[in-house]
Design a protein around this motif. Structure first.
Motif, mmCIF file in Angstrom:
data_model
loop_
_atom_site.group_PDB
_atom_site.id
_atom_site.type_symbol
_atom_site.label_atom_id
_atom_site.label_comp_id
_atom_site.label_asym_id
_atom_site.label_seq_id
_atom_site.Cartn_x
_atom_site.Cartn_y
_atom_site.Cartn_z
ATOM 1 N N ARG A 1 0.846 -1.188 0.000
ATOM 2 C CA ARG A 1 0.000 0.000 0.000
ATOM 3 C C ARG A 1 0.883 1.239 0.000
ATOM 4 O O ARG A 1 2.071 1.203 0.336
ATOM 5 C CB ARG A 1 -0.926 0.004 1.219
ATOM 6 C CG ARG A 1 -0.212 -0.114 2.580
ATOM 7 C CD ARG A 1 0.059 1.232 3.216
ATOM 8 N NE ARG A 1 0.907 1.149 4.390
ATOM 9 C CZ ARG A 1 0.443 0.982 5.627
ATOM 10 N NH1 ARG A 1 -0.822 0.807 5.851
ATOM 11 N NH2 ARG A 1 1.300 0.983 6.648
ATOM 12 N N LEU A 2 0.297 2.349 -0.376
ATOM 13 C CA LEU A 2 0.971 3.638 -0.355
ATOM 14 C C LEU A 2 0.220 4.566 0.585
ATOM 15 O O LEU A 2 -0.985 4.413 0.791
ATOM 16 C CB LEU A 2 1.028 4.246 -1.759
ATOM 17 C CG LEU A 2 1.764 3.417 -2.808
ATOM 18 C CD1 LEU A 2 1.624 4.062 -4.179
ATOM 19 C CD2 LEU A 2 3.236 3.238 -2.447
ATOM 20 N N ILE A 3 0.942 5.521 1.141
ATOM 21 C CA ILE A 3 0.339 6.493 2.058
ATOM 22 C C ILE A 3 0.139 7.818 1.312
ATOM 23 O O ILE A 3 1.039 8.288 0.606
ATOM 24 C CB ILE A 3 1.224 6.705 3.297
ATOM 25 C CG1 ILE A 3 1.378 5.394 4.063
ATOM 26 C CG2 ILE A 3 0.628 7.783 4.195
ATOM 27 C CD1 ILE A 3 0.082 4.815 4.591
ATOM 28 N N CYS A 4 -1.030 8.389 1.489
ATOM 29 C CA CYS A 4 -1.379 9.645 0.828
ATOM 30 C C CYS A 4 -1.609 10.725 1.889
ATOM 31 O O CYS A 4 -2.251 10.460 2.908
ATOM 32 C CB CYS A 4 -2.651 9.479 0.003
ATOM 33 S SG CYS A 4 -2.666 8.014 -1.063
ATOM 34 N N HIS A 5 -1.106 11.910 1.622
ATOM 35 C CA HIS A 5 -1.287 13.057 2.515
ATOM 36 C C HIS A 5 -1.977 14.186 1.755
ATOM 37 O O HIS A 5 -1.567 14.535 0.643
ATOM 38 C CB HIS A 5 0.057 13.593 3.012
ATOM 39 C CG HIS A 5 0.725 12.730 4.037
ATOM 40 N ND1 HIS A 5 1.965 13.054 4.571
ATOM 41 C CD2 HIS A 5 0.342 11.582 4.634
ATOM 42 C CE1 HIS A 5 2.304 12.120 5.443
ATOM 43 N NE2 HIS A 5 1.343 11.218 5.500
ATOM 44 N N VAL B 1 11.429 11.014 3.287
ATOM 45 C CA VAL B 1 11.258 9.620 2.888
ATOM 46 C C VAL B 1 12.535 9.197 2.177
ATOM 47 O O VAL B 1 12.855 9.730 1.110
ATOM 48 C CB VAL B 1 10.041 9.424 1.963
ATOM 49 C CG1 VAL B 1 9.877 7.941 1.605
ATOM 50 C CG2 VAL B 1 8.775 9.961 2.605
ATOM 51 N N GLY B 2 13.283 8.279 2.780
ATOM 52 C CA GLY B 2 14.559 7.889 2.201
ATOM 53 C C GLY B 2 15.495 9.071 2.120
ATOM 54 O O GLY B 2 15.813 9.724 3.117
ATOM 55 N N VAL C 1 1.972 11.263 -2.531
ATOM 56 C CA VAL C 1 1.872 9.830 -2.272
ATOM 57 C C VAL C 1 3.278 9.296 -2.067
ATOM 58 O O VAL C 1 4.190 9.617 -2.838
ATOM 59 C CB VAL C 1 1.209 9.106 -3.467
ATOM 60 C CG1 VAL C 1 1.127 7.602 -3.216
ATOM 61 C CG2 VAL C 1 -0.183 9.684 -3.743
ATOM 62 N N PHE C 2 3.478 8.485 -1.028
ATOM 63 C CA PHE C 2 4.811 7.944 -0.768
ATOM 64 C C PHE C 2 4.717 6.523 -0.231
ATOM 65 O O PHE C 2 3.641 6.039 0.165
ATOM 66 C CB PHE C 2 5.592 8.844 0.205
ATOM 67 C CG PHE C 2 5.085 8.840 1.624
ATOM 68 C CD1 PHE C 2 5.652 8.009 2.587
ATOM 69 C CD2 PHE C 2 4.044 9.678 2.022
ATOM 70 C CE1 PHE C 2 5.200 8.009 3.904
ATOM 71 C CE2 PHE C 2 3.582 9.686 3.326
ATOM 72 C CZ PHE C 2 4.161 8.852 4.270
#
Length: 373
Positions: free
Chosen positions: A290-294, A307-308, A321-322
């Motif tokens: 899954r991906l996380i959306c803000h 992120v990374g 999206v990440f």
């Protein structure tokens, strides 16, 4: 060329006698290397230092001196390799004596200079080959950053379940998720519902709560910490009816989102609050399917997400999206509260069949045993 230095010559004789007799260990070989270096005999110094490193391959002092000797011998590439090894192995500067700290700083500067020279030469050769103007691929540019040491490799490391073969992407291209248009278009309506919820401070609860059935793993002080709080509309795959009734326009805006469907686990939709000065420490999510959306709703200056290798600042009304299975962390360095709408979606690379299989498998796991989440 060997220089005339009576003290160094005497030291060389002394340490040569010790090493021939097998006495003194790596210290004797190191002393011999220093004496040879003082006499300008770099080849002999390198040979002596090899013996010292055989006995103590992780010794910072020896690694740094080896780098110095290689640099003096005109071998910059190998010198940088030893400098980098020393820098990676070194403890924090505060734990080092000043002399060694200074040597590491010099090694770090030498590495940076080498990278700059190498980058210049590399780009010049690409330009000569007629490729520099075409090197606009984001992936290629990222590969150069990794090659040159400007970034490091971050890979998916989900805590529970890893699905192989998915691209290792940190932040995704916004254009790949057209359903975000509907979400962003509803920003004002969503924010209005949020502001009503914010009038009731008790509506938010700590995002991380320890589960008494599971070990209380370290979460960087975030367990029961209201600095990172949540107001759930969906939680563990079920609508939170009372909360959802307060935010109908928010849920309507998410109607086209291909939300992850896992019985007892997903979807999850929430307003995520970070209070002033909060820091969410580095962590990874439980799945890479899954991906996380803000959707940023209230964002004062000084709020960002890493992120990374990539750090971005939220902008109100602009979603992203990440992949949260890649190490990430967040900050609110302001004196005001930051709130986003957080929800999750299936990775687009998964087929419908794969989504069904993953959902069924995770549901079976949850039905059969307790897993750390």
């Amino acid at each position: 060329m060997t220089t005339h230095n009576p003290n160094a010559a005497a030291a060389r004789t002394h340490f040569e006698q010790l090493t021939r007799s097998g006495q003194g260990g790596p210290q004797a070989w190191f002393g011999l290397a220093q004496a040879c270096q003082a006499l300008g005999d770099i080849k002999a110094a390198l040979a002596a230092l090899e013996h010292a490193l055989d006995a103590a391959p992780d010794n910072l002092q020896l690694l740094l001196v080896k780098g110095d000797l290689l640099a003096a011998d005109g071998n910059a590439i190998s010198a940088v390799a030893f400098y980098r090894t020393a820098l990676k192995a070194a403890p924090p500067d505060d734990d080092l004596p000043p002399s060694l700290r200074a040597q590491l700083a010099r090694a770090r500067a030498a590495c940076e200079q080498h990278v700059a020279q190498f980058e210049g030469q590399l780009m010049q050769r690409l330009q000569q080959a007629g490729l520099a103007d075409d090197a606009d691929s984001a992936r290629f540019n990222q590969s150069l950053d990794l090659l040159l040491g400007r970034k490091q490799v971050f890979l998916q490391q989900p805590r529970l379940y890893y699905f192989p073969g998915l691209p290792q992407t940190q932040f995704f291209d916004r254009a790949d998720f057209p359903w975000l248009d509907q979400v962003e278009a509803a920003t004002d309506d969503i924010r209005a519902e949020l502001l009503q919820v914010l009038q009731d401070d008790a509506a938010f609860e700590p995002y991380l709560k320890p589960d008494p059935r599971l070990p209380a793993l370290n979460r960087g002080g975030m367990h029961n910490n209201r600095d990172w709080s949540a107001f759930y509309l969906w939680r563990n795959g079920e609508v939170v009816a009372e909360n959802a009734a307060r935010c109908p326009k928010t849920l309507a805006a998410l109607a086209q989102v291909p939300m992850t469907q896992v019985p007892g686990r997903a979807p999850t939709v929430l307003f995520s609050m970070m209070r002033p000065g909060a820091h969410i420490p580095p962590h990874t999510g439980i799945l890479n399917t899954r991906l996380i959306c803000h959707l940023p709703l209230i964002v004062p200056p000084g709020c960002s997400l890493r992120v990374g290798n990539e750090t971005r600042s939220w902008e109100e009304g602009k979603a992203w999206v990440f992949d949260d299975s890649i190490e990430h962390e967040a900050w609110n360095t302001s004196d005001q509260t930051r709130v986003i709408l957080l929800f999750e979606a299936w990775r687009p690379e998964l087929t419908e069949k794969e989504r069904t299989l993953v959902s069924a498998m995770l549901g079976a796991i949850d039905a059969g045993s307790d897993w750390e989440t």
